[in-house]
Scaffold this motif. Structure first.
Motif: not given
Length: 732
Positions: A548, A555, A569, A572-573, A575
């Motif tokens: 992440a 990181k 996960m 990732n698409n 906010d």
């Protein structure tokens, strides 16, 4: 030669009669009497013992043995009466000195007189059944000296006074005492007993009765026992110095009765210093002294044992029923182990490793451990804690010691099958998360369980290890057949045999697309290499490592559960996502999802997500977004799932229900085994034998056994007797 007439020889008496001087006997006795008096007067050096012996010999030979014997008695009696007056005249401390000196003289004189009269001793005395010379001398001393009216009481009082003085701390002449007591013993057992031992024991009993009463009023238990031990040792020492060895048992019995037996219960229960206080304060020396003294009296050890076991049961009951102490299972079990170690040490160091005490300790622990129905779960949690982290850096020997202690507690459990259920769950979690400290320690414990309960108990546990090894080989084969997967996400699958592992509900969960495709490839590979098998994914038991990047390009590698990975996960698409959107996208069960979000948004230092509004609990209208300000000193961050260490009440009920269900076939199998071998058996004996057969796994409930019998009758394994309804028959 044979024809000649045999001649008979005959020996005839001497024809000539020997005439003895009528005054011979008187003259000879006068010589012998004078010699005896001279011996008593210490003038024996001028006597011819050979001549005296010949004179005595001739008197016996010429039938004057009676005159010789009666004259000896008269002369010795006359002399001893004179001696008696000397002893009576002795004052104070000289009384015993004088008696000892005159007794020594009498013995020496007796030896010489016996030598002179040896022929009479050997011939005349046995034929007339009279008392031998030496014994005669002792009897006359007894009758004229010891049993003299003026000496007998004075001698006893003097001896008892000396013993009392010694008991009160004075130093006495033990050598003189030994000689006088030896004199009484030489005069015969009855003289020693009647003239000294019996009164001595009576006086001693009175003395110790008074002293023990005084001590018990002013001393605590430890001090009293020290005094009793010292008195006992003093009496033993007294016996070795100047009493008859046979008196040892008698005088020690007096001390034991008066100082220990009569005060036993008061000592054991003495306030602030009795047995319970000694146990609480680890007073090994005092406990050892109590054990050694109490073992000498009837019911002494059983009294200690009963008080000890009663105390252990009471403190143990408080321990296992105190809600505060049940909050931490690991600490709870550690406390049990500490208690066991404490009493093991006491029994070893103070109670001479007495098996009856060890048995009492074991029965007490078994009693109170089984008062708490959660003991099997807590012991399994303790093992889980140790095998996860508690044994790091510990030597193999110490690991074995800890595992042996766990096994000791396990033996006390009546519901060993409940422990097995929990142990299997905890072992599964350890193996699947790779959190076990040592495979050797895991296997060692399974071997111990197998030794204790048999192969059936551990076969599934061993199957779990086999699955883990087989899964490694399977994964190697999978990646070998799919070399193109080297660059993408890495998948590690553990294929678990359904029967060996704890049953888990198959929970649906939407995996991220890239992971879902990988799982499908593995399914195709596995089912292609194994025929007749079916795979169902247990996503609730998995873990994941994901990389992440946060706000300022910081990181981290996050170690999360499969559920947490599915949630993270999604970001990732997007906010920002609300609870409903996350639930819809992942299809994770509500309870698990809330715990999963709580661990990522509400735990300080692990809060990779931010929750609006901020609160400790997750609500259905909450919104979540990535915490761009997340920082950690570590590159690898482990985000655990908020989970109770102990089972919740519904989970507990479910486990109990599963255990009860598992017991039914075991009870039925035991009934069938017994009935098959016995053919006919009454109800009470069936209950008794089934309970006995199953006690190594659990304590069978008679009501449940009855239900299983009814079930077997319905299925025609058994039938009731036509006349006696309590009698069962086996149907082949």
């Amino acid at each position: 030669m044979s024809n000649q007439k045999k001649r008979n020889f005959q020996i005839e008496a001497f024809k000539h009669r020997v005439v003895v001087d009528p005054k011979y006997a008187d003259k000879t006795w006068k010589v012998l009497e004078h010699a005896i008096r001279e011996i008593y007067n210490h003038n024996a050096s001028g006597l011819s013992f050979e001549e005296l012996y010949r004179n005595a010999y001739n008197m016996v030979l010429h039938k004057y043995g009676e005159k010789l014997y009666s004259g000896l008695v008269k002369t010795m009696t006359s002399h001893l009466k004179e001696i008696s007056k000397c002893i009576e005249a002795a004052q104070g401390g000289m009384f015993l000195e004088e008696m000892n000196k005159l007794w020594t003289d009498h013995n020496k004189a007796l030896q010489m007189i016996r030598d002179i009269l040896m022929y009479m001793d050997r011939t005349y005395i046995p034929s007339t059944q009279k008392t031998p010379v030496h014994e005669l001398g002792l009897n006359l001393w007894r009758d004229n000296i010891i049993h003299s009216s003026k000496i007998q009481t004075r001698l006893l009082n003097t001896l008892l006074e000396l013993v009392l003085r010694e008991r009160t701390g004075d130093v006495i002449n033990r050598g003189l005492m030994r000689n006088i007591i030896k004199m009484l013993m030489d005069l015969g057992p009855s003289v020693y007993q009647e003239d000294f031992e019996n009164p001595f024991l009576e006086v001693s009993a009175e003395f110790y009765k008074g002293e023990s009463q005084k001590f018990i009023e002013c001393c605590d238990c430890g001090d009293y026992l020290k005094k009793a031990e010292r008195r006992l040792n003093e009496e033993l020492e007294r016996v070795t110095h100047y009493l008859d060895a046979k008196s040892e048992v008698k005088i020690t019995n007096v001390v034991e009765k008066e100082m220990i037996a009569n005060h036993m219960l008061r000592l054991v229960h003495m306030e602030n210093s009795g047995l319970v206080n000694m146990l609480l304060d680890d007073k090994y020396e005092d406990l050892g002294r109590m054990y050694n003294l109490f073992r000498r009296v009837a019911n002494g050890l059983s009294t200690i044992r009963e008080v000890m076991t009663s105390h252990i049961r009471e403190t143990g009951k408080q321990l296992v029923t105190d809600p505060e102490r049940l909050k931490d299972p690991v600490e709870f079990v550690q406390r049990l182990l500490d208690e066991k170690d404490k009493y093991d040490s006491i029994i070893k160091l103070s109670f001479n490793n007495d098996k009856t005490f060890q048995n009492g300790l074991n029965s007490s622990f078994e009693y109170f451990i089984n008062l708490n129905t959660r003991s099997p779960e807590f012991i399994s949690l303790f093992v889980d804690d140790k095998l996860r982290k508690g044994l790091k850096g510990v030597s193999e020997e110490d690991v074995e010691v800890i595992l042996d202690k766990v096994m000791m507690l396990f033996r006390y459990l009546q519901e060993k099958d409940v422990f097995e259920k929990y142990y299997k769950q905890h072992l599964a979690k350890r193996l699947l998360s790779g959190k076990t400290v040592s495979d050797d320690a895991e296997r060692s414990l399974i071997v111990k369980l197998k030794t204790e309960c048999g192969y059936q108990f551990t076969s599934k546990l061993e199957g779990m290890f086999t699955d883990m090894k087989t899964s490694q080989d399977t994964m190697q084969g999978f990646y070998a057949s799919h070399p193109e997967l080297g660059d993408g996400p890495t998948l590690t699958v553990q294929v678990l045999t359904t029967g060996s592992w704890p049953t888990q509900p198959s929970v649906t969960c939407n995996l991220p697309a890239e992971m879902s495709a990988l799982c499908e490839k593995f399914r195709s590979y596995y089912l292609g290499t194994h025929t007749g098998r079916r795979l169902s994914w247990q996503t609730n038991m998995g873990t994941a490592d994901i990389k992440a990047t946060f706000g300022k390009g910081q990181k981290h590698e996050l170690n999360v559960s499969t559920y947490q990975m599915c949630v993270l996960m999604l970001f990732n698409n997007a906010d920002r996502l609300n609870y409903k959107e996350i639930e819809q996208a992942t299809e994770i069960p509500a309870l698990d999802l809330k715990r999963c979000l709580q661990s990522m948004a509400c735990v300080k230092g692990k809060n990779v997500l931010r929750k609006e509004p901020m609160s400790k609990d997750i609500c259905e209208d909450d919104t979540f977004l990535v915490n761009e300000k997340f920082t950690s000193k570590l590159y690898k961050v482990k985000i655990g799932t908020v989970v109770a260490q102990k089972e919740s009440e519904p989970e507990k009920q479910e486990t109990r229900q599963r255990v009860e269900e598992d017991r039914k076939p075991q009870i039925e199998a035991a009934i069938v085994r017994i009935m098959k071998s016995r053919r006919t058996l009454d109800h009470n004996n069936v209950i008794s034998e089934v309970t006995k057969q199953l006690q190594s796994r659990f304590l069978a409930n008679p009501t449940e056994i009855k239900k299983r019998i009814e079930s077997l009758i319905e299925r025609e394994f058994l039938e009731r007797d036509g006349t006696d309804r309590k009698l069962y028959r086996y149907l082949a």
